[in-house]
Write a protein that holds these residues in place. Structure first.
Motif, PDB file in Angstrom:
ATOM      1  N   UNK A 226      29.914 -21.817   4.737  1.00  0.00           N
ATOM      2  CA  UNK A 226      30.627 -23.016   5.206  1.00  0.00           C
ATOM      3  C   UNK A 226      30.176 -23.440   6.596  1.00  0.00           C
ATOM      4  N   UNK A 227      28.876 -23.395   6.816  1.00  0.00           N
ATOM      5  CA  UNK A 227      28.315 -23.901   8.063  1.00  0.00           C
ATOM      6  C   UNK A 227      28.412 -22.976   9.249  1.00  0.00           C
ATOM      7  N   UNK A 228      28.583 -21.664   9.018  1.00  0.00           N
ATOM      8  CA  UNK A 228      28.644 -20.727  10.137  1.00  0.00           C
ATOM      9  C   UNK A 228      28.336 -19.311   9.650  1.00  0.00           C
ATOM     10  N   UNK A 229      28.041 -18.429  10.598  1.00  0.00           N
ATOM     11  CA  UNK A 229      27.823 -17.029  10.271  1.00  0.00           C
ATOM     12  C   UNK A 229      29.175 -16.330  10.113  1.00  0.00           C
ATOM     13  N   UNK A 230      29.339 -15.607   9.002  1.00  0.00           N
ATOM     14  CA  UNK A 230      30.554 -14.841   8.747  1.00  0.00           C
ATOM     15  C   UNK A 230      30.169 -13.421   8.330  1.00  0.00           C
ATOM     16  N   UNK A 231      31.071 -12.485   8.596  1.00  0.00           N
ATOM     17  CA  UNK A 231      30.812 -11.083   8.280  1.00  0.00           C
ATOM     18  C   UNK A 231      31.138 -10.805   6.824  1.00  0.00           C
ATOM     19  N   UNK A 232      30.222 -10.111   6.140  1.00  0.00           N
ATOM     20  CA  UNK A 232      30.513  -9.612   4.795  1.00  0.00           C
ATOM     21  C   UNK A 232      30.840  -8.118   4.828  1.00  0.00           C
ATOM     22  N   UNK A 233      30.246  -7.389   5.759  1.00  0.00           N
ATOM     23  CA  UNK A 233      30.494  -5.952   5.909  1.00  0.00           C
ATOM     24  C   UNK A 233      30.009  -5.524   7.285  1.00  0.00           C
ATOM     25  N   UNK A 234      30.497  -4.400   7.772  1.00  0.00           N
ATOM     26  CA  UNK A 234      30.036  -3.886   9.054  1.00  0.00           C
ATOM     27  C   UNK A 234      30.194  -2.375   9.086  1.00  0.00           C
ATOM     28  N   UNK A 235      29.456  -1.749   9.978  1.00  0.00           N
ATOM     29  CA  UNK A 235      29.524  -0.299  10.144  1.00  0.00           C
ATOM     30  C   UNK A 235      29.325   0.034  11.609  1.00  0.00           C
TER      31      UNK A 235
END
Length: 269
Positions: A226-235
């Motif tokens: 949707x027009x931006x960077x978003x997190x899918x997962x993190x560690x």
């Protein structure tokens, strides 16, 4: 904000615990005899999808022990005490460029948000999760994060059920990015690591959880959504950790004053 080997991935929902050794307490202050706190590495845990990583950092301080384990308004001289909004302006959490630089900026700012004291209150925590994770990731995280930030967990940190410190004390939870690195980037996806120093604890004359620091690396899987960077997962993993200097630990009064006078950054990179 935030529950082997320091190179393992970290899990959010509190399924593991990190421990950090603090200096032995001295009379009255809760900050010991002025010696610099000793630090042990944090053990990272297994990741479900993201935010829960913050809990690792938090539990690292909440369960203090000896083992190593895994894991604008203008013109005023004194910024506000909010960890991510010293001037009352909301932290930058959107509008990043669709390139490697934008991905690094997003990751650094998300580390600031997830390491801030807003994660310890239900309403602001939900707002953060909704704002920086993809819709599908956010929908899976709210329940586990609420369970992780339970009343018992908050009590271990010295907070009440609403995430507030005792009267006359100052709660500190901040992530301070030192640098970032792009591990992967291809069109609409990126993997970025952020090296940061974390602060967590309660500053106050009677605090049994004095503010201490840890060094961590947070890695974010990002998706252009949707027009931006978003997190899918993190560690998250511990280190790299610099050699401690010779500075003496400050008193709780000095720490409280610094937190009140030096607000955290609204834009980390």
């Amino acid at each position: 904000m935030s529950p082997g080997d320091g190179n393992d991935d970290g899990l959010y929902g509190g399924t593991g615990q990190t421990r950090t050794r603090l200096p032995e307490g001295g009379p009255g202050d809760g900050y010991g005899d002025g010696r610099r706190p000793t630090r042990s590495s944090s053990r990272s845990l297994i990741t479900v999808v993201g935010v829960v990583v913050l809990l690792i950092a938090a539990i690292a301080f909440a369960n203090r022990g000896g083992d190593e384990s895994s894991s604008g308004g203008g013109g005023t001289d004194k910024p506000g005490a909010s960890a991510t909004a010293p001037t009352g302006t909301k932290p930058v959490a959107s509008g990043f460029a669709h390139d490697e630089q934008g991905a690094q900026s997003a990751a650094a700012n998300y580390a600031v948000l997830l390491g801030g004291d807003g994660m310890f209150k239900v309403e602001s925590r939900h707002s953060i999760v909704d704002g920086i994770y993809t819709p599908s990731a956010a929908s899976k995280l709210k329940g586990p994060t609420d369970e992780a930030y339970s009343t018992a967990f908050l009590e271990n940190l010295g907070l009440d059920a609403d995430g507030n410190p005792p009267q006359g004390s100052t709660f500190v939870s901040r992530s301070i990015p030192v640098g970032s690195k792009v591990l992967e980037h291809s069109g609409d996806s990126a993997k970025v690591s952020v090296w940061y120093m974390g602060l967590l604890g309660i500053s106050g004359a009677s605090s049994t959880n004095p503010v201490s620091s840890t060094w961590q690396t947070w890695t974010f899987d990002l998706q252009w959504t949707n027009g931006d960077w978003k997190i899918t997962a993190d560690s998250q993993k511990s280190g790299p950790t610099p050699v401690p200097g010779d500075e003496r630990a400050s008193t709780s009064d000095d720490i409280s004053k610094a937190i009140e006078e030096y607000g955290g950054f609204t834009y980390a990179r």
